[in-house]
Structures are given as C-alpha cells and as structure tokens.
Design a protein around this motif. Structure first.
Motif, PDB file in Angstrom:
ATOM      1  N   GLY A   1      12.184  -6.290   4.440  1.00 36.23           N
ATOM      2  CA  GLY A   1      11.869  -5.021   3.695  1.00 36.23           C
ATOM      3  C   GLY A   1      11.909  -3.551   4.472  1.00 36.23           C
ATOM      4  O   GLY A   1      11.442  -2.555   3.857  1.00 36.23           O
ATOM      5  N   ALA A   2      12.398  -3.511   5.477  1.00 43.23           N
ATOM      6  CA  ALA A   2      12.174  -2.289   6.530  1.00 43.23           C
ATOM      7  C   ALA A   2      13.346  -1.375   5.761  1.00 43.23           C
ATOM      8  O   ALA A   2      14.403  -1.820   5.332  1.00 43.23           O
ATOM      9  N   ALA A   3      12.900   0.042   5.856  1.00 44.83           N
ATOM     10  CA  ALA A   3      13.737   1.169   5.585  1.00 44.83           C
ATOM     11  C   ALA A   3      14.524   1.482   6.519  1.00 44.83           C
ATOM     12  O   ALA A   3      15.382   2.280   6.251  1.00 44.83           O
ATOM     13  N   GLY A   4      14.400   1.099   7.774  1.00 47.12           N
ATOM     14  CA  GLY A   4      15.312   1.725   8.832  1.00 47.12           C
ATOM     15  C   GLY A   4      14.752   0.801  10.137  1.00 47.12           C
ATOM     16  O   GLY A   4      13.849   0.096  10.204  1.00 47.12           O
ATOM     17  N   LEU A   5      15.619   1.052  11.023  1.00 41.77           N
ATOM     18  CA  LEU A   5      15.597   0.557  12.555  1.00 41.77           C
ATOM     19  C   LEU A   5      15.783   1.888  13.519  1.00 41.77           C
ATOM     20  O   LEU A   5      16.940   2.468  13.385  1.00 41.77           O
ATOM     21  N   VAL A   6      14.903   1.721  14.570  1.00 43.90           N
ATOM     22  CA  VAL A   6      15.459   2.915  15.561  1.00 43.90           C
ATOM     23  C   VAL A   6      15.239   2.273  17.001  1.00 43.90           C
ATOM     24  O   VAL A   6      14.299   1.636  17.183  1.00 43.90           O
ATOM     25  N   LEU A   7      16.102   2.644  17.875  1.00 45.37           N
ATOM     26  CA  LEU A   7      15.980   2.253  19.077  1.00 45.37           C
ATOM     27  C   LEU A   7      14.783   3.050  19.918  1.00 45.37           C
ATOM     28  O   LEU A   7      14.447   4.143  19.748  1.00 45.37           O
ATOM     29  N   LYS A   8      14.032   2.242  20.908  1.00 50.33           N
ATOM     30  CA  LYS A   8      13.248   2.977  21.587  1.00 50.33           C
ATOM     31  C   LYS A   8      13.595   3.835  22.487  1.00 50.33           C
ATOM     32  O   LYS A   8      12.997   4.775  22.859  1.00 50.33           O
TER      33      LYS A   8
ATOM     34  N   TRP B   1       0.763  -1.205  -0.057  1.00 48.22           N
ATOM     35  CA  TRP B   1       0.038   0.005   0.142  1.00 48.22           C
ATOM     36  C   TRP B   1       0.796   1.427  -0.040  1.00 48.22           C
ATOM     37  O   TRP B   1       0.147   2.360   0.427  1.00 48.22           O
ATOM     38  N   GLY B   2       2.042   1.202  -0.505  1.00 44.95           N
ATOM     39  CA  GLY B   2       3.044   2.336  -0.549  1.00 44.95           C
ATOM     40  C   GLY B   2       3.530   3.025   0.303  1.00 44.95           C
ATOM     41  O   GLY B   2       4.147   3.884   0.502  1.00 44.95           O
ATOM     42  N   ALA B   3       3.660   2.114   1.861  1.00 42.57           N
ATOM     43  CA  ALA B   3       4.263   2.622   2.928  1.00 42.57           C
ATOM     44  C   ALA B   3       5.703   2.185   2.978  1.00 42.57           C
ATOM     45  O   ALA B   3       5.777   0.880   2.724  1.00 42.57           O
ATOM     46  N   ARG B   4       6.442   3.070   3.627  1.00 44.56           N
ATOM     47  CA  ARG B   4       7.783   2.521   4.071  1.00 44.56           C
ATOM     48  C   ARG B   4       7.739   2.210   5.603  1.00 44.56           C
ATOM     49  O   ARG B   4       7.354   3.191   6.486  1.00 44.56           O
ATOM     50  N   VAL B   5       8.416   1.351   5.834  1.00 39.73           N
ATOM     51  CA  VAL B   5       8.469   0.740   7.390  1.00 39.73           C
ATOM     52  C   VAL B   5       9.767   1.165   8.124  1.00 39.73           C
ATOM     53  O   VAL B   5      10.897   0.988   7.736  1.00 39.73           O
ATOM     54  N   LEU B   6       9.492   1.793   9.251  1.00 44.88           N
ATOM     55  CA  LEU B   6      10.704   1.911  10.261  1.00 44.88           C
ATOM     56  C   LEU B   6      10.608   1.194  11.460  1.00 44.88           C
ATOM     57  O   LEU B   6       9.314   1.388  12.095  1.00 44.88           O
ATOM     58  N   VAL B   7      11.402   0.306  11.872  1.00 44.05           N
ATOM     59  CA  VAL B   7      10.918  -0.738  12.785  1.00 44.05           C
ATOM     60  C   VAL B   7      11.581   0.095  14.227  1.00 44.05           C
ATOM     61  O   VAL B   7      12.756   0.649  14.268  1.00 44.05           O
ATOM     62  N   LEU B   8      10.693   0.029  15.015  1.00 44.47           N
ATOM     63  CA  LEU B   8      11.210   0.508  16.570  1.00 44.47           C
ATOM     64  C   LEU B   8      11.296  -0.684  17.299  1.00 44.47           C
ATOM     65  O   LEU B   8      10.421  -1.653  17.515  1.00 44.47           O
ATOM     66  N   THR B   9      12.432  -0.725  18.177  1.00 47.64           N
ATOM     67  CA  THR B   9      12.897  -1.920  18.775  1.00 47.64           C
ATOM     68  C   THR B   9      13.808  -1.473  20.094  1.00 47.64           C
ATOM     69  O   THR B   9      14.321  -0.513  20.071  1.00 47.64           O
ATOM     70  N   GLY B  10      13.735  -2.305  20.855  1.00 49.87           N
ATOM     71  CA  GLY B  10      14.486  -2.055  22.321  1.00 49.87           C
ATOM     72  C   GLY B  10      15.769  -2.826  22.229  1.00 49.87           C
ATOM     73  O   GLY B  10      16.601  -2.806  23.073  1.00 49.87           O
ATOM     74  N   GLU B  11      15.966  -3.561  21.102  1.00 50.78           N
ATOM     75  CA  GLU B  11      17.177  -4.393  20.799  1.00 50.78           C
ATOM     76  C   GLU B  11      17.722  -4.156  19.622  1.00 50.78           C
ATOM     77  O   GLU B  11      17.281  -4.243  18.480  1.00 50.78           O
ATOM     78  N   ALA B  12      19.109  -3.549  19.529  1.00 51.75           N
ATOM     79  CA  ALA B  12      19.797  -3.115  18.162  1.00 51.75           C
ATOM     80  C   ALA B  12      20.825  -3.879  18.110  1.00 51.75           C
ATOM     81  O   ALA B  12      21.951  -3.553  18.688  1.00 51.75           O
ATOM     82  N   THR B  13      20.630  -5.188  17.394  1.00 49.90           N
ATOM     83  CA  THR B  13      22.021  -5.919  16.859  1.00 49.90           C
ATOM     84  C   THR B  13      22.026  -6.222  15.706  1.00 49.90           C
ATOM     85  O   THR B  13      21.020  -5.786  14.905  1.00 49.90           O
ATOM     86  N   VAL B  14      22.891  -6.510  15.045  1.00 50.08           N
ATOM     87  CA  VAL B  14      23.335  -6.792  13.741  1.00 50.08           C
ATOM     88  C   VAL B  14      22.241  -7.757  13.208  1.00 50.08           C
ATOM     89  O   VAL B  14      21.461  -7.739  12.072  1.00 50.08           O
ATOM     90  N   SER B  15      21.976  -8.888  13.933  1.00 53.61           N
ATOM     91  CA  SER B  15      21.007  -9.773  13.500  1.00 53.61           C
ATOM     92  C   SER B  15      19.815  -9.637  13.312  1.00 53.61           C
ATOM     93  O   SER B  15      18.954  -9.653  12.373  1.00 53.61           O
ATOM     94  N   VAL B  16      19.105  -8.402  14.270  1.00 52.68           N
ATOM     95  CA  VAL B  16      18.010  -8.044  14.461  1.00 52.68           C
ATOM     96  C   VAL B  16      17.835  -6.834  13.306  1.00 52.68           C
ATOM     97  O   VAL B  16      16.687  -7.090  12.494  1.00 52.68           O
ATOM     98  N   ALA B  17      18.861  -6.111  12.922  1.00 48.21           N
ATOM     99  CA  ALA B  17      18.893  -5.156  11.915  1.00 48.21           C
ATOM    100  C   ALA B  17      18.806  -5.892  10.570  1.00 48.21           C
ATOM    101  O   ALA B  17      18.015  -5.264   9.595  1.00 48.21           O
ATOM    102  N   ALA B  18      19.719  -6.797  10.372  1.00 45.59           N
ATOM    103  CA  ALA B  18      19.607  -7.829   9.330  1.00 45.59           C
ATOM    104  C   ALA B  18      18.361  -8.346   8.900  1.00 45.59           C
ATOM    105  O   ALA B  18      17.921  -8.316   7.790  1.00 45.59           O
TER     106      ALA B  18
END
Length: 217
Positions: free
Chosen positions: A105-112, A82-99
């Motif tokens: 298909g997420a466009a990014g990741l940011v910590l809570k 539906w044309g939306a880009r996704v920014l993941v909000l997470t409490g855990e920022a590791t390479v495996s989670v980001a990968a």
C-alpha cells in the motif's frame, strides 16, 4: 534561514520512521529550514511509529524498511487507517522490493542515497496524491502486479467504480469518504470489494490492473 512555504501549498506534516539517529536528525533539521515539510514526530521502531501516526494523523509517513522490531512494510496498512500516505525509505531499490512496497500500500519508494531535494520532492508529491516510484522500477513493478491478476473479473458497481477512480487519483481513505459522502468503514468496504473483484492485493495493483483492462478509460 528558513524558506517560507509555497503560498498555495500547505506545509506537509510528516512522521519520520528511521532507527539511525544521525540520519533522522539530519533529515529533520534540513526540513525544519525548508518551510515545506514539518516533522511532527521522529521514531525508530514500528511500534512507536504506529503510536505517533495515530496521535498526529500526519499527511505522510517516511518509513524505513528495516527496523529493530520488524519490517516497516508490514505496518503500512495500519498507517493508512489514519489517513497517512506512506513513502518507503530504503537502501535497496529493486523491482521486487518496490513491488512488495506497492503491494503493501505504499505510495512510493525513495533511496536513502537520494539528495535532500529529491527526498523532499518525493514527500511533497506523495502528499499531493501522486505515486512516486523511480521510472526504472515502475514498469517492472506494474508487470509483477498485473501478472498476478485473476481472470473473469466481476463487473464493478457504480460505487465501486467511483472508489476505483478515486484510488487512481491517489486519494486517501479520508478523502475518498469525503468525496463519496460515506463513512471510512464504508470506503474500506468498497475498496476491499474492488480489490477482490480485480484479484489485487493493494490499491496500486488494483489501479494497474484496471488501467490494463481499460476500466479507467
């Protein structure tokens, strides 16, 4: 007092997917005063997120990973339809989670734990077509993604190469369709063939492989 939006930049419409009510309400209220991001819906589950994204067609979905009815990452592909880009909000920022977020298909990741200014900046950048991963994670993410590349890549057609260039620019499916002058289903077909030929599981992985192999030079 609410701040007026940037004169050359439209207000970004966002669906906020966060099951902790106090966190969601704090973000929504802060953005109500920012004049830069409008929260068109706040939901706390994957099912509700799918419904609201389909209804509102937002620019960005700010998506919590851990939701009561499942992992938010599993729904990312549906939001992109539906044309939306996704920014993941997470409490855990590791390479495996980001990968994993990038693969989905997420466009990014940011910590809570990020400051509101950082969160807002990430949302605006994602809406503008950028890929937003912490610099300390991005190298590891690309290493993981490109490490899965298959050998013997089949040459891309002119249309597939055009789709790849637009993917690298961060264009959404709708934007790609408009630029290429084709329907959304045709765009998805081109993208799928690019992913298959490059041995990629997501657009970000395809772009990483293409850059490594000199396909975007």
């Amino acid at each position: 007092m609410a701040h007026p939006p940037h004169p050359s930049r439209p207000v970004v419409r966002a669906v906020l997917v966060e099951d902790h009510h106090m966190v969601a309400e704090a973000i929504r209220l802060a953005w109500a005063d920012s004049g830069e991001v409008e929260v068109v819906a706040t939901v706390g589950s994957v099912a509700a997120a799918v419904t609201e994204v389909r209804r509102h067609r937002p620019d960005v979905v700010l998506l919590d990973r851990r939701l009561p009815d499942g992992d938010g990452l599993d729904a990312i592909g549906r939001f992109e339809e539906w044309g939306a880009r996704v920014l993941v909000l997470t409490g855990e920022a590791t390479v495996s989670v980001a990968a994993r977020a990038a693969e989905a298909g997420a466009a990014g990741l940011v910590l809570k734990s990020a400051r509101l200014e950082e969160l807002t900046d990430a949302v605006l950048r994602v809406a503008a077509g950028e890929v937003v991963f912490d610099g300390g994670l991005l190298g590891g993410v690309l290493d993981q993604l490109t490490g899965r590349a298959k050998s013997g890549v089949v040459p891309l057609t002119v249309r597939e190469r055009e789709a790849l260039v637009l993917m690298a620019a961060g264009a959404s499916t709708e934007e790609m369709g408009a630029r290429m002058g084709v329907a959304r289903n045709t765009v998805r077909n081109h993208v799928q063939r690019v992913l298959e030929k490059l041995g990629a599981r997501s657009k970000l992985e395809a772009v990483a492989i293409a850059r490594r192999d000199g396909l975007l030079d």
